[in-house]
Design an enzyme around this catalytic site. Sequence first.
Site, PDB file in Angstrom:
ATOM      1  N   SER A  20      49.907   7.922   9.555  1.00 14.91           N
ATOM      2  CA  SER A  20      51.084   7.349   8.892  1.00 14.91           C
ATOM      3  C   SER A  20      52.349   7.604   9.711  1.00 14.91           C
ATOM      4  O   SER A  20      53.239   6.758   9.757  1.00 14.91           O
ATOM      5  CB  SER A  20      51.277   7.955   7.498  1.00 14.91           C
ATOM      6  OG  SER A  20      50.307   7.495   6.594  1.00 14.91           O
ATOM      7  N   VAL A  22      51.565  13.739   4.785  1.00 14.69           N
ATOM      8  CA  VAL A  22      50.373  14.533   5.087  1.00 14.69           C
ATOM      9  C   VAL A  22      49.498  13.816   6.118  1.00 14.69           C
ATOM     10  O   VAL A  22      48.630  14.435   6.745  1.00 14.69           O
ATOM     11  CB  VAL A  22      49.574  14.809   3.788  1.00 14.69           C
ATOM     12  CG1 VAL A  22      48.678  13.635   3.423  1.00 14.69           C
ATOM     13  CG2 VAL A  22      48.759  16.103   3.886  1.00 14.69           C
ATOM     14  N   SER A  23      49.743  12.539   6.319  1.00 18.93           N
ATOM     15  CA  SER A  23      48.878  11.699   7.149  1.00 18.93           C
ATOM     16  C   SER A  23      49.466  11.470   8.543  1.00 18.93           C
ATOM     17  O   SER A  23      50.543  10.879   8.679  1.00 18.93           O
ATOM     18  CB  SER A  23      48.679  10.353   6.422  1.00 18.93           C
ATOM     19  OG  SER A  23      48.494   9.290   7.325  1.00 18.93           O
ATOM     20  N   PRO A  24      48.768  11.948   9.589  1.00 17.40           N
ATOM     21  CA  PRO A  24      49.318  11.810  10.944  1.00 17.40           C
ATOM     22  C   PRO A  24      49.342  10.350  11.416  1.00 17.40           C
ATOM     23  O   PRO A  24      50.270   9.941  12.118  1.00 17.40           O
ATOM     24  CB  PRO A  24      48.369  12.648  11.799  1.00 17.40           C
ATOM     25  CG  PRO A  24      47.091  12.740  11.021  1.00 17.40           C
ATOM     26  CD  PRO A  24      47.504  12.691   9.577  1.00 17.40           C
TER      27      PRO A  24
END
Lengths: 228, 228
Positions: free
Chosen positions: A18, A14-16
């Site tokens: 990341s 969900v984390s860009p």
Amino acid sequence: MASSKVIEVFYDVVSPYSWLGFEVMCRYRNVWNIDLKLRPAFLGGVMKGAGNKPPGLVPNKFLYMSKDLDRLAQYCNVPLQPPSNPAEAMFEKGSLAAMRFVTAVQDRESGGDKQTENVSRELWRRIWSLDQDITQPDSLTEAAVKAGLSHKEIEEALALATTDGIKDKLKNATQEALEHGAFGFPMIVCHVDGKKEMFFGSDRFELMAHCIGEKWLGPQPDKVQANL
Amino acid sequence: MASSKVIEVFYDVVSPYSWLGFEVMCRYRNVWNIDLKLRPAFLGGVMKGAGNKPPGLVPNKFLYMSKDLDRLAQYCNVPLQPPSNPAEAMFEKGSLAAMRFVTAVQDRESGGDKQTENVSRELWRRIWSLDQDITQPDSLTEAAVKAGLSHKEIEEALALATTDGIKDKLKNATQEALEHGAFGFPMIVCHVDGKKEMFFGSDRFELMAHCIGEKWLGPQPDKVQANL
């Protein structure tokens, strides 16, 4: 040959940021003398556990992050494109089913984590490049097909993802991240010579290289190496 | 020779990450083809104006930042040491008098900003290295003496710092930072070929160099150049 430098990357699709950190670290697994461990975990649980709030709630910060991600994606050569409705994709739909699925894929996989890497990447591509769903079984299946898994493997991973065993495994990874001091993702934990150094975000690679005694060649090391 | 690349550094001496960014940019003013503009401003006003909260309120983030600052300070070769009571130094005592004083020094100075640079550095050294006060006239005087200002210059700057003109000048710089999209400091605004690129924090120098067509040599470029 096992390296004495073990690097764990805690991430959530969900984390860009990341995604950027994940790709850079995957590129360096054969450049640095490291043993890279992919650690899928649940960002929602880390934020809640750490008492942290999403940075995008401050308007100027939200605007900056959009620009920052765009510039970094180009510089890192990662095809990142925000979804049309980021708040819905990130907070309403979320990534719990996706990260349970990744955890199941990793649990089934033996002899490396190529499937885990490829499935994670295809899930990022769906939510953070193609504006596609990552919550439904059909969506997970499509990502896994692109990642090269067989239909039998996908069926088993989908079934496994709903078991208490996998739910607990994801919870435990998330809890472990919190115990390392996480308050967001990506979080990268370097274990070198019995010491632990934790780095948050995708903007400490140069410092990380310095701390673990490796050379930073920028986010696209293959491009640099090709020119040497 | 005036450069077509103008870089503005918005900073406040209450902010340790600003110190790192300030030192790195001061080192690059003669390495890159840039015209560096020091922009003292008031972080308290930026946080309030942007609706942002200090990151240290999240316990894991506070612990991480302490470690991160320590590692970065060593890597950047900046003698940063947290004050014994950071919350008191940063939030209770604050930096309003100090930044008005820096603004007055800059207002008086002609033919460059060497005094502004040196006074800012000595104020950072007081709060973020020696655990000393930066709120009292005596404290500002001591910093300015170390920065090489004469007693007459210091007396004039102290008097000027309490005028409405200087108070407004600091307010305006803070407002300008907000209009550029600031939500914290340091904020670095690069003006190149009529385009504006804003970077927040002290961890985007490599990306900044890429965006403005200059070469990043790490936070200690003189050391690298000496080895070339």
